[in-house]
Scaffold this active site. Sequence first.
Site, short mmCIF file in Angstrom:
data_model
loop_
_atom_site.label_atom_id
_atom_site.label_comp_id
_atom_site.label_asym_id
_atom_site.label_seq_id
_atom_site.Cartn_x
_atom_site.Cartn_y
_atom_site.Cartn_z
N ALA A 284 40.29 16.95 -15.29
CA ALA A 284 39.19 17.49 -15.31
C ALA A 284 38.65 17.33 -17.10
CB ALA A 284 40.01 19.05 -15.09
N HIS A 285 39.30 17.55 -18.28
CA HIS A 285 39.71 17.32 -19.61
C HIS A 285 38.49 16.16 -19.66
CE1 HIS A 285 43.09 19.30 -20.04
NE2 HIS A 285 43.27 19.21 -22.42
N ARG A 286 38.42 15.06 -19.02
CA ARG A 286 37.52 14.55 -19.71
C ARG A 286 36.08 15.07 -18.62
NH1 ARG A 286 36.82 8.30 -18.76
NH2 ARG A 286 38.83 8.89 -18.91
#
Lengths: 201, 294
Positions: free
Chosen positions: A37-39
Site C-alpha cells: 500500500a505504501h508503494r
Amino acid sequence: MAVYKLKTPISEEEIRKVKVNDVIYITGTIVTARDQAHRRALEYFKQGKALPINLEGLAVFHCGPVVSKEGDKWVAVAAGPTTSTRMDIFEDEFIKNFKVRVVIGKGGMGKKTTDAMAKYGAVYGAFTGGAAILAAKAIKSVKSVEWLDLGTPEALWIFEVEDFGPLAVAIDSHGNNIFLDVAKKVEENKQKIYQKLGLTQ
Amino acid sequence: MDMAKVIEDVAFNILKQAVIYLPEDVKQALKKAYAEETSETGRTQLKAILDNIELAEKYQAPVCQDTGTIIFYVKAGAEAKNLDKLEEPLIKAVRRATKEIPLRPNAVDPFTQKNSGDNTGRFIPYLNWEIASGESIELTVMTKGGGSENVCLTGMLVPGEGINGLKKFVIDAVIKAGAQPCPPTILGVAMGGGSDIAIKLAKKALLRPLNEPNPNPEIAKLEKEIFEAANMTGIGPMGLGGKTTVLGVHIDYAYRHPASFPAAVAFNCWAARRASAQIDADGNVEYLTHKMRW
C-alpha cells in the site's frame, strides 16, 4: 510522561507538543498500510492521482488485520502491529506527501523517517506487539476498505477508532528516537555484559 | 469409540487452548515483570500485554493476530494402535481450527508464494515424533509466531572457546534481535549434536515451563547466568528500553563431535503459546497444561 488524547484530523501544531516517552490515544480515523500500500500510494502521488482517502492529519497503521465479514459488514477481529522497519524505505516520502501526523507500528524506524518527522511534523507511536485484541476492541467500525486487490493484509483498511492505544511515542517531531537511543545504550551495556560473563571481545 | 475423532477433537481443543489462553507460568512471569520493571515506557508495554491477555480470554479470541506456524510434538506409546493414522486427524483439526477459532492462514508455498488458506501444506503442520513405553499418546502443540522465528539462529562455534563461546553467541543474538521478536522473549538454547540437532533441541526447550529450571544444577546455573546477562542489555519490553528483555532461558544439549560446537538459539515472543493433552488406549483424555473451558 504526559498522556494525550488526540482527535483526527490532528494539526501540525498539536503533534509538535508531543514528546518521546509520552503516551497518546487516538480517536477518529486510522488507515492501515503495509509494504504494498505504501508503494502504490507513492506511485499514485507521482502520477498525480488522488488516493481513495485524504490522509492529512490522520494516522497510518502498519498492520495486516484478521478480518471477518458479517453480512455485508467487515469486522476487525485481531489487529496488532507489524514490524515497521520494512516501511522505512517509503515513510519519509509518505509523510512529506500525505501529511499523516502519526505512524503506528512496532519495532521502530530509522534515521530517514525520524528526519522526515522532524521536518514535516509527525510522531511514531509504538503499539505493543501482539496486543491484537486490545487494538481490535478500540476499532469501533470498519469505515471502508480500499485496494483489496492487494490481499486483505495489504489492503487499506479505514478504521473508525476510539481511544486507540496506548501508543508509546518513540519518535517525536523534534529528532528524538527512543529506538536509536536504546540501541546506543545496549551497545554500551554489551561491554559490561561481556565483562560479567568473563568474555573477551 | 472412534479414536481418529478423539484425536482430532483433542488436537482442536489444545490448539484453541494454546492460541487463546497463555500458560499460567508465562502469565505469572509477565505479571512479575510488570511489578519489577522500572522503565515507565517499558511498564506501559507490559500493562498492554497483560490487558490484552485478559481481553483474549474474555472474548475467546486469539491472543495475537499472528497465530503462528503450527507444530505438534507427539510422544507415542509403543503399544498405541494406529499410529500410522495419526497424521490425518491432526491435519483435520488444524483446518477446523483455522475456520472456527479463527486462525490467520499462515502456510505459504515458498515457490509460488500462494497461501494455502488453511494452515496446512507440505510438512505443515509439522510433526515431531518420540516413542515412549505404554499405550497412551501425549500430544503437544506449539503455535510459533513469525516475528520471533525470524531471529532464531544456528551457529558452528569454535570448540576451543567452550561455554564462553556459547554465552557470547546467545548474548550477541539477543542484541541483534533487539525489538524484532516482541520482547520480553523466552530463549531456547542448545549446543552439540549437529546443526540440525541443536536448533531442534533449542526449539523443544521452549516447551519447558518457566518455573522449571534444568534439573542438572550446572546447566540451571548457566540458564540463570544467561538470563541475567540478557536482561542487562537494556532492550526492554518491545525494545523501548527497560530491564525486562527475557522471561526465561531453557538450555538443552547433546554430545558433540570433537571438531564441532554447534549452537542454537530459538526465540519465542511473550505470546508463548503451547498446550498438551494425553489420550489413553480407551480414548480417555487428560488435559495437561490447561483446564477445559468450553
